[in-house]
Design a protein around this motif. Sequence first.
Motif, PDB file in Angstrom:
ATOM      1  N   ILE A 134     -65.778 -40.469 -96.326  1.00 37.64           N
ATOM      2  CA  ILE A 134     -65.784 -41.022 -94.982  1.00 37.64           C
ATOM      3  C   ILE A 134     -65.550 -39.873 -94.009  1.00 37.64           C
ATOM      4  O   ILE A 134     -64.610 -39.097 -94.164  1.00 37.64           O
ATOM      5  CB  ILE A 134     -64.701 -42.099 -94.805  1.00 37.64           C
ATOM      6  CG1 ILE A 134     -64.967 -43.252 -95.769  1.00 37.64           C
ATOM      7  CG2 ILE A 134     -64.647 -42.579 -93.367  1.00 37.64           C
ATOM      8  CD1 ILE A 134     -63.903 -44.306 -95.778  1.00 37.64           C
ATOM      9  N   ILE A 135     -66.372 -39.782 -93.024  1.00 37.22           N
ATOM     10  CA  ILE A 135     -66.267 -38.714 -92.041  1.00 37.22           C
ATOM     11  C   ILE A 135     -65.739 -39.317 -90.742  1.00 37.22           C
ATOM     12  O   ILE A 135     -66.258 -40.328 -90.250  1.00 37.22           O
ATOM     13  CB  ILE A 135     -67.640 -38.046 -91.813  1.00 37.22           C
ATOM     14  CG1 ILE A 135     -68.149 -37.448 -93.122  1.00 37.22           C
ATOM     15  CG2 ILE A 135     -67.544 -36.990 -90.727  1.00 37.22           C
ATOM     16  CD1 ILE A 135     -69.564 -36.925 -93.041  1.00 37.22           C
ATOM     17  N   ILE A 136     -64.690 -38.663 -90.196  1.00 41.76           N
ATOM     18  CA  ILE A 136     -64.151 -39.100 -88.908  1.00 41.76           C
ATOM     19  C   ILE A 136     -64.056 -37.889 -87.986  1.00 41.76           C
ATOM     20  O   ILE A 136     -64.013 -36.744 -88.432  1.00 41.76           O
ATOM     21  CB  ILE A 136     -62.774 -39.782 -89.052  1.00 41.76           C
ATOM     22  CG1 ILE A 136     -61.754 -38.833 -89.671  1.00 41.76           C
ATOM     23  CG2 ILE A 136     -62.876 -41.051 -89.836  1.00 41.76           C
ATOM     24  CD1 ILE A 136     -60.345 -39.385 -89.694  1.00 41.76           C
ATOM     25  N   GLU A 137     -64.001 -38.159 -86.710  1.00 42.42           N
ATOM     26  CA  GLU A 137     -63.884 -37.085 -85.733  1.00 42.42           C
ATOM     27  C   GLU A 137     -62.530 -36.400 -85.852  1.00 42.42           C
ATOM     28  O   GLU A 137     -61.529 -37.015 -86.236  1.00 42.42           O
ATOM     29  CB  GLU A 137     -64.030 -37.633 -84.314  1.00 42.42           C
ATOM     30  CG  GLU A 137     -65.392 -38.172 -83.989  1.00 42.42           C
ATOM     31  CD  GLU A 137     -65.457 -38.724 -82.568  1.00 42.42           C
ATOM     32  OE1 GLU A 137     -64.468 -38.596 -81.814  1.00 42.42           O
ATOM     33  OE2 GLU A 137     -66.502 -39.294 -82.232  1.00 42.42           O
ATOM     34  N   LYS A 138     -62.499 -35.132 -85.510  1.00 40.20           N
ATOM     35  CA  LYS A 138     -61.267 -34.347 -85.574  1.00 40.20           C
ATOM     36  C   LYS A 138     -60.199 -34.970 -84.687  1.00 40.20           C
ATOM     37  O   LYS A 138     -59.028 -35.080 -85.085  1.00 40.20           O
ATOM     38  CB  LYS A 138     -61.539 -32.902 -85.154  1.00 40.20           C
ATOM     39  CG  LYS A 138     -60.315 -32.018 -85.208  1.00 40.20           C
ATOM     40  CD  LYS A 138     -60.644 -30.595 -84.817  1.00 40.20           C
ATOM     41  CE  LYS A 138     -59.383 -29.761 -84.873  1.00 40.20           C
ATOM     42  NZ  LYS A 138     -59.610 -28.379 -84.472  1.00 40.20           N
ATOM     43  N   THR A 191     -59.809 -38.100 -83.794  1.00 36.30           N
ATOM     44  CA  THR A 191     -59.314 -39.326 -84.433  1.00 36.30           C
ATOM     45  C   THR A 191     -58.357 -38.983 -85.573  1.00 36.30           C
ATOM     46  O   THR A 191     -57.304 -39.599 -85.714  1.00 36.30           O
ATOM     47  CB  THR A 191     -60.491 -40.165 -84.963  1.00 36.30           C
ATOM     48  OG1 THR A 191     -61.387 -40.439 -83.892  1.00 36.30           O
ATOM     49  CG2 THR A 191     -60.013 -41.466 -85.569  1.00 36.30           C
ATOM     50  N   PHE A 192     -58.710 -37.982 -86.376  1.00 31.38           N
ATOM     51  CA  PHE A 192     -57.850 -37.558 -87.476  1.00 31.38           C
ATOM     52  C   PHE A 192     -56.505 -37.055 -86.957  1.00 31.38           C
ATOM     53  O   PHE A 192     -55.452 -37.394 -87.497  1.00 31.38           O
ATOM     54  CB  PHE A 192     -58.539 -36.476 -88.317  1.00 31.38           C
ATOM     55  CG  PHE A 192     -57.697 -35.965 -89.444  1.00 31.38           C
ATOM     56  CD1 PHE A 192     -57.541 -36.713 -90.593  1.00 31.38           C
ATOM     57  CD2 PHE A 192     -57.061 -34.732 -89.349  1.00 31.38           C
ATOM     58  CE1 PHE A 192     -56.749 -36.260 -91.627  1.00 31.38           C
ATOM     59  CE2 PHE A 192     -56.274 -34.268 -90.376  1.00 31.38           C
ATOM     60  CZ  PHE A 192     -56.116 -35.028 -91.524  1.00 31.38           C
ATOM     61  N   GLU A 193     -56.521 -36.264 -85.896  1.00 35.13           N
ATOM     62  CA  GLU A 193     -55.286 -35.740 -85.321  1.00 35.13           C
ATOM     63  C   GLU A 193     -54.418 -36.862 -84.759  1.00 35.13           C
ATOM     64  O   GLU A 193     -53.192 -36.841 -84.893  1.00 35.13           O
ATOM     65  CB  GLU A 193     -55.615 -34.707 -84.238  1.00 35.13           C
ATOM     66  CG  GLU A 193     -56.164 -33.411 -84.812  1.00 35.13           C
ATOM     67  CD  GLU A 193     -56.681 -32.456 -83.748  1.00 35.13           C
ATOM     68  OE1 GLU A 193     -56.807 -32.858 -82.558  1.00 35.13           O
ATOM     69  OE2 GLU A 193     -56.975 -31.302 -84.118  1.00 35.13           O
ATOM     70  N   GLU A 194     -55.031 -37.878 -84.151  1.00 36.19           N
ATOM     71  CA  GLU A 194     -54.276 -39.029 -83.647  1.00 36.19           C
ATOM     72  C   GLU A 194     -53.629 -39.798 -84.803  1.00 36.19           C
ATOM     73  O   GLU A 194     -52.477 -40.219 -84.704  1.00 36.19           O
ATOM     74  CB  GLU A 194     -55.189 -39.959 -82.847  1.00 36.19           C
ATOM     75  CG  GLU A 194     -55.608 -39.408 -81.505  1.00 36.19           C
ATOM     76  CD  GLU A 194     -56.629 -40.300 -80.795  1.00 36.19           C
ATOM     77  OE1 GLU A 194     -57.002 -41.364 -81.348  1.00 36.19           O
ATOM     78  OE2 GLU A 194     -57.053 -39.930 -79.689  1.00 36.19           O
ATOM     79  N   MET A 195     -54.381 -39.949 -85.880  1.00 39.22           N
ATOM     80  CA  MET A 195     -53.843 -40.656 -87.051  1.00 39.22           C
ATOM     81  C   MET A 195     -52.669 -39.893 -87.658  1.00 39.22           C
ATOM     82  O   MET A 195     -51.633 -40.488 -87.995  1.00 39.22           O
ATOM     83  CB  MET A 195     -54.931 -40.856 -88.112  1.00 39.22           C
ATOM     84  CG  MET A 195     -55.966 -41.893 -87.727  1.00 39.22           C
ATOM     85  SD  MET A 195     -57.363 -42.006 -88.883  1.00 39.22           S
ATOM     86  CE  MET A 195     -56.586 -42.084 -90.456  1.00 39.22           C
ATOM     87  N   THR A 196     -52.794 -38.589 -87.801  1.00 39.67           N
ATOM     88  CA  THR A 196     -51.696 -37.807 -88.386  1.00 39.67           C
ATOM     89  C   THR A 196     -50.488 -37.797 -87.456  1.00 39.67           C
ATOM     90  O   THR A 196     -49.344 -37.843 -87.927  1.00 39.67           O
ATOM     91  CB  THR A 196     -52.142 -36.368 -88.720  1.00 39.67           C
ATOM     92  OG1 THR A 196     -52.654 -35.745 -87.549  1.00 39.67           O
ATOM     93  CG2 THR A 196     -53.160 -36.342 -89.827  1.00 39.67           C
ATOM     94  N   ALA A 197     -50.700 -37.777 -86.147  1.00 40.54           N
ATOM     95  CA  ALA A 197     -49.581 -37.817 -85.203  1.00 40.54           C
ATOM     96  C   ALA A 197     -48.839 -39.150 -85.312  1.00 40.54           C
ATOM     97  O   ALA A 197     -47.598 -39.181 -85.333  1.00 40.54           O
ATOM     98  CB  ALA A 197     -50.086 -37.600 -83.778  1.00 40.54           C
TER      99      ALA A 197
END
Length: 103
Positions: free
Chosen positions: A4-8, A10-16
């Motif tokens: 699954i590919i997500i935008e950088k 979006t990934f940073e928001e999820m990790t935060a």
Amino acid sequence: MEVIIIEKKTFEEMTAKFDEFVKRIENACLRNSAKGMGEWLDNQDVCRILNISPRTLQTLRDNGTLAYGQIHHKIYYKAGDVQRIVSVVENKRKEAGFRNKTI
């Protein structure tokens, strides 16, 4: 395996958000340990301390004499709660002894 590919962003928001969640859990654990949660006992420990059978322990739970917590299928008791009912159990044992002598 599925990729699954997500935008950088979006990934940073999820990790935060995940990091924030971890911090909240760690703070909750610190607060609870600071309150002195004390030692928890299982069924076997309580039966040994009170010198009672597992069935008698179940009766103490069922009638509300002894508070407990349950995680999955395992039941736990606070050591302080068990110490509070030692006299109750001893008194019931004495009453049963007196009843058996009068028969």
